[in-house]
Design a protein around this motif. Structure first.
Motif, short mmCIF file in Angstrom:
data_model
loop_
_atom_site.label_atom_id
_atom_site.label_comp_id
_atom_site.label_asym_id
_atom_site.label_seq_id
_atom_site.Cartn_x
_atom_site.Cartn_y
_atom_site.Cartn_z
N VAL A 48 5.15 -9.51 -12.10
CA VAL A 48 3.74 -9.29 -11.82
C VAL A 48 3.32 -10.12 -10.60
CG1 VAL A 48 1.40 -9.60 -12.74
CG2 VAL A 48 3.19 -8.69 -14.18
N LEU A 49 3.89 -11.32 -10.47
CA LEU A 49 3.57 -12.17 -9.32
C LEU A 49 4.39 -11.77 -8.10
CD1 LEU A 49 2.17 -14.68 -8.10
CD2 LEU A 49 4.14 -16.00 -8.89
N TRP A 50 5.69 -11.63 -8.26
CA TRP A 50 6.57 -11.41 -7.11
C TRP A 50 6.46 -10.00 -6.53
CZ3 TRP A 50 7.30 -15.90 -5.56
CH2 TRP A 50 7.63 -16.94 -6.40
N LEU A 51 6.13 -9.03 -7.35
CA LEU A 51 5.99 -7.66 -6.85
C LEU A 51 4.54 -7.19 -6.84
CD1 LEU A 51 9.03 -5.90 -8.56
CD2 LEU A 51 8.83 -6.64 -6.19
N GLY A 52 3.81 -7.50 -7.90
CA GLY A 52 2.45 -6.99 -8.04
C GLY A 52 1.48 -7.52 -7.01
N LEU A 53 1.51 -8.83 -6.77
CA LEU A 53 0.57 -9.42 -5.81
C LEU A 53 0.76 -8.88 -4.40
CD1 LEU A 53 -1.73 -11.35 -5.22
CD2 LEU A 53 -0.05 -13.18 -4.98
N PRO A 54 1.99 -8.84 -3.87
CA PRO A 54 2.14 -8.28 -2.51
C PRO A 54 1.76 -6.80 -2.44
CG PRO A 54 4.09 -9.53 -3.10
CD PRO A 54 3.24 -9.44 -4.33
N VAL A 55 2.11 -6.03 -3.46
CA VAL A 55 1.79 -4.59 -3.43
C VAL A 55 0.29 -4.39 -3.45
CG1 VAL A 55 1.92 -2.47 -4.79
CG2 VAL A 55 3.98 -3.78 -4.36
N MET A 56 -0.42 -5.13 -4.30
CA MET A 56 -1.87 -4.96 -4.38
C MET A 56 -2.57 -5.47 -3.12
SD MET A 56 -2.56 -3.39 -7.16
CE MET A 56 -4.25 -3.71 -7.56
N THR A 57 -2.08 -6.58 -2.56
CA THR A 57 -2.68 -7.11 -1.34
C THR A 57 -2.45 -6.16 -0.16
OG1 THR A 57 -2.34 -9.35 -2.15
CG2 THR A 57 -2.77 -9.10 0.20
N LEU A 58 -1.21 -5.73 0.02
CA LEU A 58 -0.92 -4.79 1.11
C LEU A 58 -1.61 -3.45 0.90
CD1 LEU A 58 2.86 -5.57 1.70
CD2 LEU A 58 0.93 -6.22 3.14
N GLY A 59 -1.73 -3.04 -0.36
CA GLY A 59 -2.46 -1.81 -0.65
C GLY A 59 -3.93 -1.91 -0.28
N VAL A 84 1.34 4.88 4.41
CA VAL A 84 1.74 3.54 3.95
C VAL A 84 1.13 3.26 2.58
CG1 VAL A 84 1.50 1.08 4.42
CG2 VAL A 84 2.12 2.63 6.25
N LEU A 85 -0.12 3.60 2.39
CA LEU A 85 -0.79 3.39 1.12
C LEU A 85 -0.11 4.19 0.01
CD1 LEU A 85 -3.15 2.05 -0.34
CD2 LEU A 85 -4.56 4.00 0.33
N THR A 86 0.26 5.42 0.30
CA THR A 86 0.96 6.25 -0.68
C THR A 86 2.33 5.67 -1.02
OG1 THR A 86 -0.20 8.19 0.17
CG2 THR A 86 1.77 8.60 -1.15
N ALA A 87 3.04 5.18 0.00
CA ALA A 87 4.35 4.57 -0.25
C ALA A 87 4.21 3.31 -1.12
CB ALA A 87 5.03 4.21 1.07
N LEU A 88 3.19 2.50 -0.87
CA LEU A 88 2.97 1.32 -1.71
C LEU A 88 2.62 1.71 -3.15
CD1 LEU A 88 0.96 -0.93 0.75
CD2 LEU A 88 3.16 -1.48 -0.28
N ALA A 89 1.81 2.73 -3.30
CA ALA A 89 1.48 3.19 -4.65
C ALA A 89 2.72 3.72 -5.36
CB ALA A 89 0.40 4.27 -4.58
N GLY A 90 3.56 4.46 -4.64
CA GLY A 90 4.80 4.95 -5.23
C GLY A 90 5.73 3.81 -5.63
N PHE A 91 5.83 2.79 -4.78
CA PHE A 91 6.65 1.62 -5.11
C PHE A 91 6.10 0.93 -6.35
CE2 PHE A 91 7.53 -2.91 -4.83
CZ PHE A 91 8.90 -2.92 -4.62
N GLY A 92 4.79 0.78 -6.42
CA GLY A 92 4.18 0.13 -7.56
C GLY A 92 4.41 0.88 -8.86
N VAL A 93 4.35 2.19 -8.80
CA VAL A 93 4.59 3.00 -10.00
C VAL A 93 6.07 2.99 -10.36
CG1 VAL A 93 4.55 5.36 -10.89
CG2 VAL A 93 2.56 4.45 -9.69
N ALA A 94 6.93 3.10 -9.38
CA ALA A 94 8.37 3.15 -9.64
C ALA A 94 8.88 1.86 -10.28
CB ALA A 94 9.13 3.44 -8.36
#
Length: 109
Positions: A48-59, A84-94
């Protein structure tokens, strides 16, 4: 006069991107608190910290840039930022970056 106008646009773009990043962090905060500071049997979920924070911030930044480009009528830039936003959302879901620890199970499970 033109240099001043470009400087103002640049500052406005930076402010919008910073606001988007802050919004992404604030959106992430409830998930981060739940994932890091508690959960089932005290386990922490560091993804949640290592992946979630960067994905949400960059999103948040990508969403702000998309919005700014749309307001200014820069359709190609808006489309690029939306990709880019769609790719970040896809990464977050995957990778289920906001999953957090498993919840405590009630009686009978």
């Amino acid at each position: 006069m033109e240099n001043r106008r470009e400087a103002i646009r640049g500052v406005a773009g930076c402010v919008v991107a910073a606001a988007g990043g802050a919004t992404g962090m604030l959106t992430w905060a409830p998930y981060g608190r739940r994932g890091i500071f508690g959960g089932f049997e005290g386990e922490s979920e560091w993804n949640v910290l290592w992946l979630g924070l960067p994905v949400m911030t960059l999103g948040g930044i990508a969403a702000a840039i998309t919005l700014l480009a749309l307001v200014r009528g820069k359709w190609r830039r808006a489309l690029g930022a939306a990709v880019v936003l769609t790719a970040l959302a896809g990464f977050g879901v995957a990778f289920d970056v906001l999953e957090g620890p498993p919840l405590a199970c009630g009686p009978g499970c």
